[in-house]
Motif scaffolding. Structure first.
Motif, mmCIF file in Angstrom:
data_model
loop_
_atom_site.group_PDB
_atom_site.id
_atom_site.type_symbol
_atom_site.label_atom_id
_atom_site.label_comp_id
_atom_site.label_asym_id
_atom_site.label_seq_id
_atom_site.Cartn_x
_atom_site.Cartn_y
_atom_site.Cartn_z
ATOM 1 N N ALA A 172 48.757 28.557 31.104
ATOM 2 C CA ALA A 172 48.659 29.527 32.198
ATOM 3 C C ALA A 172 48.104 28.861 33.450
ATOM 4 N N GLU A 173 47.112 27.997 33.279
ATOM 5 C CA GLU A 173 46.550 27.288 34.427
ATOM 6 C C GLU A 173 47.608 26.413 35.094
ATOM 7 N N GLN A 174 48.429 25.753 34.299
ATOM 8 C CA GLN A 174 49.481 24.909 34.856
ATOM 9 C C GLN A 174 50.555 25.750 35.545
ATOM 10 N N PHE A 175 50.888 26.893 34.965
ATOM 11 C CA PHE A 175 51.911 27.759 35.536
ATOM 12 C C PHE A 175 51.483 28.277 36.909
ATOM 13 N N PHE A 176 50.221 28.749 37.020
ATOM 14 C CA PHE A 176 49.727 29.309 38.276
ATOM 15 C C PHE A 176 49.164 28.239 39.215
ATOM 16 N N HIS A 177 49.012 27.004 38.733
ATOM 17 C CA HIS A 177 48.466 25.899 39.528
ATOM 18 C C HIS A 177 47.048 26.174 40.015
ATOM 19 N N ILE A 178 46.251 26.816 39.158
ATOM 20 C CA ILE A 178 44.852 27.082 39.481
ATOM 21 C C ILE A 178 44.013 26.890 38.221
ATOM 22 N N ALA A 179 42.737 26.614 38.401
ATOM 23 C CA ALA A 179 41.799 26.593 37.283
ATOM 24 C C ALA A 179 41.370 28.033 37.026
ATOM 25 N N ILE A 180 41.431 28.458 35.777
ATOM 26 C CA ILE A 180 41.116 29.848 35.453
ATOM 27 C C ILE A 180 39.704 29.936 34.898
ATOM 28 N N GLN A 181 38.876 30.718 35.592
ATOM 29 C CA GLN A 181 37.499 30.958 35.165
ATOM 30 C C GLN A 181 37.519 32.038 34.085
ATOM 31 N N PRO A 182 36.843 31.830 32.940
ATOM 32 C CA PRO A 182 36.910 32.821 31.874
ATOM 33 C C PRO A 182 36.192 34.133 32.188
ATOM 34 N N ASP A 183 35.102 34.115 32.978
ATOM 35 C CA ASP A 183 34.386 35.351 33.293
ATOM 36 C C ASP A 183 35.110 36.085 34.411
ATOM 37 N N LYS A 184 35.398 37.363 34.187
ATOM 38 C CA LYS A 184 36.194 38.168 35.113
ATOM 39 C C LYS A 184 35.491 39.468 35.453
ATOM 40 N N ASP A 185 35.891 40.058 36.550
ATOM 41 C CA ASP A 185 35.564 41.433 36.899
ATOM 42 C C ASP A 185 36.883 42.189 36.947
ATOM 43 N N ILE A 186 36.918 43.352 36.331
ATOM 44 C CA ILE A 186 38.076 44.238 36.428
ATOM 45 C C ILE A 186 37.649 45.402 37.310
ATOM 46 N N VAL A 187 38.341 45.585 38.412
ATOM 47 C CA VAL A 187 38.028 46.662 39.340
ATOM 48 C C VAL A 187 39.069 47.756 39.157
ATOM 49 N N MET A 188 38.596 48.956 38.814
ATOM 50 C CA MET A 188 39.475 50.114 38.642
ATOM 51 C C MET A 188 39.280 51.044 39.835
ATOM 52 N N ILE A 189 40.378 51.376 40.498
ATOM 53 C CA ILE A 189 40.312 52.212 41.699
ATOM 54 C C ILE A 189 41.351 53.312 41.572
ATOM 55 N N LEU A 190 40.912 54.548 41.615
ATOM 56 C CA LEU A 190 41.814 55.695 41.590
ATOM 57 C C LEU A 190 42.098 56.097 43.032
ATOM 58 N N VAL A 191 43.378 56.077 43.420
ATOM 59 C CA VAL A 191 43.741 56.388 44.802
ATOM 60 C C VAL A 191 44.870 57.412 44.846
ATOM 61 N N PRO A 192 44.957 58.180 45.936
ATOM 62 C CA PRO A 192 46.118 59.029 46.119
ATOM 63 C C PRO A 192 47.382 58.150 46.164
ATOM 64 N N ALA A 193 48.442 58.624 45.562
ATOM 65 C CA ALA A 193 49.674 57.829 45.444
ATOM 66 C C ALA A 193 50.203 57.372 46.802
ATOM 67 N N ASP A 194 49.988 58.170 47.845
ATOM 68 C CA ASP A 194 50.560 57.809 49.148
ATOM 69 C C ASP A 194 49.868 56.618 49.828
ATOM 70 N N ILE A 195 48.696 56.202 49.348
ATOM 71 C CA ILE A 195 48.056 55.015 49.935
ATOM 72 C C ILE A 195 48.076 53.818 48.979
ATOM 73 N N LYS A 196 48.635 53.988 47.800
ATOM 74 C CA LYS A 196 48.623 52.941 46.783
ATOM 75 C C LYS A 196 49.197 51.628 47.286
ATOM 76 N N ASP A 197 50.355 51.642 47.913
ATOM 77 C CA ASP A 197 50.981 50.402 48.380
ATOM 78 C C ASP A 197 50.109 49.681 49.395
ATOM 79 N N ASN A 198 49.539 50.423 50.342
ATOM 80 C CA ASN A 198 48.673 49.807 51.347
ATOM 81 C C ASN A 198 47.435 49.178 50.710
ATOM 82 N N VAL A 199 46.852 49.861 49.722
ATOM 83 C CA VAL A 199 45.675 49.332 49.046
ATOM 84 C C VAL A 199 46.033 48.070 48.266
ATOM 85 N N LEU A 200 47.148 48.097 47.534
ATOM 86 C CA LEU A 200 47.572 46.911 46.775
ATOM 87 C C LEU A 200 47.814 45.715 47.695
ATOM 88 N N HIS A 201 48.466 45.936 48.811
ATOM 89 C CA HIS A 201 48.741 44.840 49.744
ATOM 90 C C HIS A 201 47.449 44.291 50.348
#
Length: 126
Positions: A44-73
């Motif tokens: 996976a590290e070779q595929f993405f060309h980055i070193a992958i740190q094992p410790d992660k944060d998962i951020v969960m955000i509930l948004v109205p559907a009409d702003i989802k694309d803007n938030v993702l971008h």
């Protein structure tokens, strides 16, 4: 169409604020951070060309559907794979939501008609 979408963003540990700042600029009101550990391997590290740190944060955000694309971008621009946070983000549709207020109204989203609700007094007596 669903009224809300759940955005999930997985970033290296310590970069959840970067994600939330980007999301809030586009109208998100808050999120939840879960600390996690990645399981990526060397391929996976070779595929993405980055070193992958094992410790992660998962951020969960509930948004109205009409702003989802803007938030993702915005998250991609500020915390994407090519950023310091090396994040990935995706969204999932949400069928029902209770317990939050719509940004345009002061009252909470109401439960479905056939859903039994208890008064605060009944809940307290449990």
């Amino acid at each position: 169409m669903n009224a809300y979408e759940m955005i999930l963003c997985i970033v290296d540990a310590g970069f959840s604020e970067l994600v939330m700042d980007a999301a809030k600029e586009e109208g998100a009101r808050g999120g939840t951070v879960i600390h996690a550990r990645g399981t990526a391997n060397k391929e996976a590290e070779q595929f993405f060309h980055i070193a992958i740190q094992p410790d992660k944060d998962i951020v969960m955000i509930l948004v109205p559907a009409d702003i989802k694309d803007n938030v993702l971008h915005a998250i991609y621009r500020n915390a994407g794979l090519k950023s310091e946070g090396k994040g990935i983000a995706f969204s999932l549709p949400v069928d029902e939501v209770v317990g939050i207020s719509s940004p345009t109204t002061a009252s909470p989203v109401q439960p479905a008609e056939n859903e039994k609700t208890e008064s605060p007094q009944e809940e307290e007596n449990k």
